[in-house]
Design a protein around this motif. Structure first.
Motif, PDB file in Angstrom:
ATOM      1  N   LYS A 112       0.833  -1.208   0.000  1.00 26.95           N
ATOM      2  CA  LYS A 112       0.000   0.000   0.000  1.00 26.95           C
ATOM      3  C   LYS A 112       0.868   1.259   0.000  1.00 26.95           C
ATOM      4  O   LYS A 112       0.569   2.234  -0.696  1.00 26.95           O
ATOM      5  CB  LYS A 112      -0.936  -0.004   1.209  1.00 26.95           C
ATOM      6  N   LEU A 113       1.945   1.231   0.770  1.00 21.92           N
ATOM      7  CA  LEU A 113       2.824   2.395   0.805  1.00 21.92           C
ATOM      8  C   LEU A 113       3.462   2.659  -0.565  1.00 21.92           C
ATOM      9  O   LEU A 113       3.681   3.813  -0.932  1.00 21.92           O
ATOM     10  CB  LEU A 113       3.904   2.220   1.866  1.00 21.92           C
ATOM     11  N   LYS A 114       3.741   1.601  -1.302  1.00 17.62           N
ATOM     12  CA  LYS A 114       4.284   1.782  -2.652  1.00 17.62           C
ATOM     13  C   LYS A 114       3.315   2.558  -3.535  1.00 17.62           C
ATOM     14  O   LYS A 114       3.727   3.335  -4.390  1.00 17.62           O
ATOM     15  CB  LYS A 114       4.559   0.426  -3.310  1.00 17.62           C
ATOM     16  N   GLU A 115       2.018   2.343  -3.319  1.00 20.81           N
ATOM     17  CA  GLU A 115       0.989   3.015  -4.122  1.00 20.81           C
ATOM     18  C   GLU A 115       0.795   4.483  -3.734  1.00 20.81           C
ATOM     19  O   GLU A 115       0.489   5.306  -4.574  1.00 20.81           O
ATOM     20  CB  GLU A 115      -0.361   2.305  -3.958  1.00 20.81           C
ATOM     21  N   VAL A 116       0.948   4.807  -2.454  1.00 19.18           N
ATOM     22  CA  VAL A 116       0.553   6.140  -1.994  1.00 19.18           C
ATOM     23  C   VAL A 116       1.708   7.080  -1.662  1.00 19.18           C
ATOM     24  O   VAL A 116       1.492   8.278  -1.554  1.00 19.18           O
ATOM     25  CB  VAL A 116      -0.396   6.044  -0.768  1.00 19.18           C
ATOM     26  N   VAL A 117       2.912   6.565  -1.510  1.00 20.61           N
ATOM     27  CA  VAL A 117       4.051   7.416  -1.144  1.00 20.61           C
ATOM     28  C   VAL A 117       5.097   7.367  -2.247  1.00 20.61           C
ATOM     29  O   VAL A 117       5.544   6.294  -2.644  1.00 20.61           O
ATOM     30  CB  VAL A 117       4.689   6.967   0.200  1.00 20.61           C
ATOM     31  N   CYS A 164       8.983   9.790   6.759  1.00 23.04           N
ATOM     32  CA  CYS A 164       7.923   8.780   6.726  1.00 23.04           C
ATOM     33  C   CYS A 164       8.549   7.408   6.480  1.00 23.04           C
ATOM     34  O   CYS A 164       9.349   7.246   5.555  1.00 23.04           O
ATOM     35  CB  CYS A 164       6.945   9.117   5.604  1.00 23.04           C
TER      36      CYS A 164
END
Length: 179
Positions: A112-117, A164
């Motif tokens: 998920k972090l790959k998608e949003v950050v 982050c």
């Protein structure tokens, strides 16, 4: 969030708990997120008497937030007691990887972090500690140089510009992942 809503809540907390407790009221996503928020507050504002988080009177160490506004202590404890990350605990998997129950959650978090950050130019690899709260924890370590020296050690990758954390992995299982 999708992993929490589709796996953690229905398959683990609710399915597991119904087999153990007869009068279980199913956990909803908003209630689970409230439980997480209260749990985070408890780990960041340490109060000697745990019951003080739900205390309504005038108390010198009371938190800024009265938890009883959002959840009873009994419900908080019930969710905490019944919280697992896999439907059926597996002794064989536990022998190979003490954190096998968290693996799917960590993978979902990282994906998920790959998608949003979008990371900045500079990244920092660091070690973080998941603080030990006094009861069972796999991979428990003592690292004296850390502010909370007893807990689980995690390797993290953080964006230098935003500070982050953009990747998590267990210290024992950590491997470099090229992006």
């Amino acid at each position: 969030m999708e992993h929490i809503d589709s796996v953690v809540i229905p398959a683990t907390i609710n399915l597991h708990t119904v087999t153990v407790m007869t009068a279980w009221v199913p956990v909803t996503l908003p209630e689970y997120l409230t439980w997480i928020a209260l749990f985070i507050i408890m780990t960041t504002t340490l109060i000697p008497d745990r019951k003080a988080y739900w205390y309504k009177g005038d108390f010198a160490f009371k938190p800024v937030i009265n938890f009883s506004t959002w959840m009873t202590m009994e419900r908080f404890d019930a969710i905490n007691k019944m919280h697992i990350f896999v439907v059926v605990p597996d002794g064989m998997a536990h022998g190979n990887d003490k954190l096998y129950q968290l693996r799917a959650f960590i993978d979902a978090y990282n994906e998920k972090l790959k998608e949003v950050v979008i990371p900045g130019k500079y990244l920092c690899v660091d070690e973080s500690m998941n603080q030990w709260l006094g009861h069972g924890m796999p991979n428990l370590k003592k690292i004296p140089r850390k502010p909370h020296s007893i807990g689980q050690e995690w390797k993290t990758v953080a964006d230098v510009n935003t500070c982050c954390i953009i990747r998590l992995c267990c210290a024992r299982q950590c491997r470099l992942i090229s992006t």
